[in-house]
Write a protein that holds these residues in place. Structure first.
Motif, PDB file in Angstrom:
ATOM      1  N   VAL A 251       1.707  11.988   5.758  1.00 56.33           N
ATOM      2  CA  VAL A 251       1.743  11.567   7.070  1.00 56.33           C
ATOM      3  C   VAL A 251       3.367  11.755   7.713  1.00 56.33           C
ATOM      4  O   VAL A 251       3.329  12.373   9.035  1.00 56.33           O
ATOM      5  CB  VAL A 251       2.121   9.686   7.190  1.00 56.33           C
ATOM      6  N   THR A 252       4.696  11.664   7.150  1.00 58.29           N
ATOM      7  CA  THR A 252       6.163  11.430   8.643  1.00 58.29           C
ATOM      8  C   THR A 252       7.021  12.952   7.047  1.00 58.29           C
ATOM      9  O   THR A 252       6.658  13.445   6.026  1.00 58.29           O
ATOM     10  CB  THR A 252       6.714  10.181   8.315  1.00 58.29           C
TER      11      THR A 252
ATOM     12  N   MET B 112       1.199  -0.890  -0.278  1.00 58.28           N
ATOM     13  CA  MET B 112       0.056   0.074  -0.128  1.00 58.28           C
ATOM     14  C   MET B 112       0.689   1.277  -0.267  1.00 58.28           C
ATOM     15  O   MET B 112       0.680   2.345   0.422  1.00 58.28           O
ATOM     16  CB  MET B 112      -0.614  -0.197   1.168  1.00 58.28           C
ATOM     17  N   PHE B 113       2.142   0.981  -0.489  1.00 59.12           N
ATOM     18  CA  PHE B 113       3.056   2.499  -0.263  1.00 59.12           C
ATOM     19  C   PHE B 113       3.781   1.878  -1.870  1.00 59.12           C
ATOM     20  O   PHE B 113       4.582   1.514  -2.188  1.00 59.12           O
ATOM     21  CB  PHE B 113       3.999   2.293   1.262  1.00 59.12           C
ATOM     22  N   ASN B 114       3.917   3.409  -2.503  1.00 56.51           N
ATOM     23  CA  ASN B 114       4.592   4.445  -3.035  1.00 56.51           C
ATOM     24  C   ASN B 114       6.132   4.943  -2.146  1.00 56.51           C
ATOM     25  O   ASN B 114       5.446   5.997  -2.396  1.00 56.51           O
ATOM     26  CB  ASN B 114       3.887   4.969  -3.877  1.00 56.51           C
ATOM     27  N   ALA B 115       6.686   3.557  -2.332  1.00 57.72           N
ATOM     28  CA  ALA B 115       7.508   4.745  -1.908  1.00 57.72           C
ATOM     29  C   ALA B 115       8.862   5.179  -2.201  1.00 57.72           C
ATOM     30  O   ALA B 115       9.576   5.058  -3.686  1.00 57.72           O
ATOM     31  CB  ALA B 115       8.451   4.072  -0.821  1.00 57.72           C
TER      32      ALA B 115
ATOM     33  N   GLU C  49       5.882   7.385   1.037  1.00 55.06           N
ATOM     34  CA  GLU C  49       6.448   7.014   2.214  1.00 55.06           C
ATOM     35  C   GLU C  49       6.417   5.613   3.252  1.00 55.06           C
ATOM     36  O   GLU C  49       6.035   4.956   1.623  1.00 55.06           O
ATOM     37  CB  GLU C  49       4.260   6.755   3.440  1.00 55.06           C
ATOM     38  N   SER C  50       6.911   4.793   3.985  1.00 56.32           N
ATOM     39  CA  SER C  50       7.518   3.876   3.917  1.00 56.32           C
ATOM     40  C   SER C  50       6.827   3.112   5.148  1.00 56.32           C
ATOM     41  O   SER C  50       7.537   2.170   5.968  1.00 56.32           O
ATOM     42  CB  SER C  50       8.563   3.411   3.175  1.00 56.32           C
TER      43      SER C  50
ATOM     44  N   ALA D 101       4.869  17.546   6.487  1.00 52.82           N
ATOM     45  CA  ALA D 101       3.571  16.192   6.398  1.00 52.82           C
ATOM     46  C   ALA D 101       2.652  16.805   5.775  1.00 52.82           C
ATOM     47  O   ALA D 101       2.681  18.015   6.656  1.00 52.82           O
ATOM     48  CB  ALA D 101       3.703  15.740   7.915  1.00 52.82           C
ATOM     49  N   SER D 102       1.762  17.054   5.245  1.00 53.18           N
ATOM     50  CA  SER D 102       1.261  17.320   4.736  1.00 53.18           C
ATOM     51  C   SER D 102       0.004  17.334   4.888  1.00 53.18           C
ATOM     52  O   SER D 102      -1.424  16.727   4.249  1.00 53.18           O
ATOM     53  CB  SER D 102       1.735  17.579   2.559  1.00 53.18           C
ATOM     54  N   ALA D 103       0.061  17.432   6.388  1.00 51.31           N
ATOM     55  CA  ALA D 103      -1.083  16.721   7.669  1.00 51.31           C
ATOM     56  C   ALA D 103      -2.496  17.969   7.465  1.00 51.31           C
ATOM     57  O   ALA D 103      -2.733  17.867   8.287  1.00 51.31           O
ATOM     58  CB  ALA D 103      -0.986  16.044   8.168  1.00 51.31           C
TER      59      ALA D 103
END
Length: 606
Positions: A330-331, A66-69, A366-367, A338-340
């Protein structure tokens, strides 16, 4: 019936020994169990293969998918980090870093695919990339050293030709295939209705109808009429339209987190998606960062916003493909915070939960897959919810044929020797150039005159003219300049250095210097447009004005000396004053008061 299993170079050969009948099935024994599983069987349906693989996957393996790292290769980090992402974090979507040669990229791709094959289930990697076809250095994809060279997306908007854009997509499809890149993080279907927005030059312009038809053609060129092993998947961005940034400040950063609609044009910004990307069958969509002020009940960023992702995109528009966040929600990372936006108070794990609850399938850049595992183990997210996303993600890998053969052959690199492709790119550059002013039909120039070039490669003009060392010696000055911007003092993040946003007019001292040069001798001004600069004084003083969309200098020289005629039309209006820019509504197209040049304007040679 006796059966013998042989494993050779990653392939298993299943031989059935029978006096009356012999069968041989060659397959990749990805889970190393010496038998042909359904997911390894290329003759079975994609849905059956997904069902089988899904039943064998652990929560950890699902989370990693579920991650494009970001691999970190090319940014001072080595293959060890990539190996860890693949083998320990179970990540199988990675960026394709910039390298000096196509051969190096091919070898990198094959090496990482072998690492992936050696994991428990052998799930292959999907390599992704930002655009690689431009003449400029793309910080996300590197310098274009071997692809064909084309104008910027805004340049395609100046051409306005669907057939040409589709042909471009098909050529780039072939070039991407040779490098093992199977996911394009483009096109951008956003509308440049706010002229101060940094990303204007990577859109097709400000008009929704133009953007919709070119977005559709672009995707059809990359993906084909139907998805298959020939396709490069498009992750079209940024749903539901990332252009109307408050005061033109980009939402990568806290200063630009508000996306506003003072003109009530939210649906207008949807049009390139509803009439372009979705009808074209885009495989994936990327969400933008901003908070849609006044649009949804919960004022949170698009990637966290269930009303946008589930209610609008899934339920109302019926999109069934993969939905991915933009990068780093997220981070923090060295490129950006992080664009939260709207959920700054949440912990990283709570942010991941909210993104998944919104209906998102993948997290970009993210990873932190361990947070997904924790959420499932503690019961905050069900494994059934994960499976919904994993089905969509696996479908894309199967439809591309990656499970059957992800490896590249060196002979495929011959595509970069295709002179026809290179010439097609140059022809598109020629068609994109816009002539805005040609006082007394100054252009085209006659050959063998004396030219003083400024901001442009003198070698490009030396074939046609005598190059002189000072403006005073010249018959004509050729001045090339870009869009002004507000420099960031003491930037904390890497992207702050390269996001040239803010002012559209030149500082007074710089403008005086330009005007002094222009007034020395008759001047042809060439404006490389990333954003529509405020240049009425420069326009007035220049004898001719050309808008360039990141074309090669040799192409510009050809235009100046009449080797072809200009055909391009402005895909965005050029404002006449700073006041006019400030009074524009961020979400409304064609609303600059008394523009210096209107949308769609462009001259031809007499």
């Amino acid at each position: 019936m006796n059966k013998i299993f042989l494993v050779l170079v990653g392939l298993s050969i299943l031989m059935s020994c029978d006096n009356s009948k012999k069968e041989k099935v060659v397959f990749r024994d990805l889970n190393k169990n010496d038998k042909l599983d359904v997911y390894e069987d290329s003759t079975r349906s994609i849905e059956a293969r997904i069902d089988d693989l899904l039943s064998q996957m652990s929560v950890e393996e699902k989370a990693g998918l579920m991650f494009n790292a970001i691999s970190g290769v090319g940014m001072g980090e080595g293959i060890e980090r990539v190996d860890s992402l693949i083998s320990k974090v179970n990540i199988k979507h990675l960026d394709m870093p910039a390298m000096a040669t196509a051969k190096q990229i091919l070898e990198h791709s094959n090496k990482l695919q072998k690492l992936a094959e050696n994991t428990r289930l052998g799930i292959p990697i999907t390599f992704y990339s930002d655009p690689r076809h431009g003449t400029r250095h793309n910080e996300a994809a590197g310098e274009n050293r071997f692809h064909s060279w084309w104008p910027s997306e805004l340049g395609f908007g100046a051409i306005g030709d669907e057939a040409l854009v589709k042909e471009f997509g098909d050529i780039e499809r072939q070039e991407y295939l040779a490098l093992g890149i199977r996911l394009a993080l483009h096109p951008m279907a956003d509308l440049a209705t706010e002229p101060r927005w940094f990303r204007t030059y990577t859109t097709f312009g400000e008009d929704a109808d133009l953007s919709a038809k070119l977005t559709k053609a672009y995707i059809q060129g990359f993906q084909g009429e139907e998805l298959g092993t020939h396709s490069i998947l498009c992750q079209t961005k940024h749903f539901p339209g990332g252009g109307p940034q408050k005061d033109g400040l980009d939402s990568h950063f806290p200063s630009g987190k508000e996306q506003v609609y003072p003109g009530g044009m939210f649906d207008y910004h949807l049009k390139p998606f509803t009439e372009g990307a979705l009808p074209a069958g885009t495989a994936q969509l990327m969400l933008y960062y901003g908070v849609p002020v006044g649009i949804t009940e919960e004022q949170v960023a698009f990637g966290y916003n269930k009303e946008i992702v589930t209610e609008l995109l899934r339920d109302s528009l019926g999109f069934k493909g993969v939905v991915c966040t933009d990068w780093a929600l997220v981070t923090d990372n060295p490129a950006k915070p992080a664009s939260a936006w709207g959920v700054e108070h949440l912990s990283p794990k709570e942010r991941v939960k909210k993104i998944i609850d919104a209906g998102v399938d993948m997290l970009g850049g993210e990873s932190c897959a361990e947070l997904v595992v924790e959420l499932v183990n503690e019961g905050s997210i069900t494994e059934a919810r994960l499976n919904e996303s994993i089905r969509r993600i696996l479908h894309d890998k199967f439809v591309l044929g990656l499970f059957d053969n992800p490896y590249l052959k060196k002979e495929n690199l011959k595509v970069f020797e295709n002179e026809t492709f290179k010439e097609k790119g140059k022809e598109a550059q020629r068609k994109s150039l816009v002539l805005l002013k040609n006082e007394a039909n100054m252009l085209p120039l006659s050959q063998n005159i004396k030219v003083f070039p400024k901001g442009i490669d003198s070698l490009a003009f030396s074939e046609y003219a005598t190059i002189v060392e000072t403006p005073e010696e010249a018959d004509v000055i050729v001045l090339k300049f870009g869009t002004p911007y507000t420099p960031v003092e003491d930037p904390k993040f890497f992207l702050e250095r390269i996001f040239h946003q803010g002012r559209l007019d030149f500082p007074e001292a710089e403008k005086k210097g330009l005007l002094k040069l222009i007034n020395t001798k008759p001047t042809i001004s060439i404006f490389t447009m990333k954003r529509p600069a405020v240049i009425p004084d420069i326009d007035k003083a220049s004898k001719a004005l050309i808008v360039d969309f990141e074309c090669q200098d040799e192409i510009l020289a050809e235009l100046v000396f009449g080797k072809f005629k200009p055909k391009g039309k402005l895909p965005i209006e050029i404002p006449s004053s700073v006041k006019a820019v400030e009074e524009q509504l961020e979400d409304v197209p064609h609303d600059s008061e008394n523009p210096l040049y209107e949308f769609g304007f462009g001259l031809e040679y007499q």
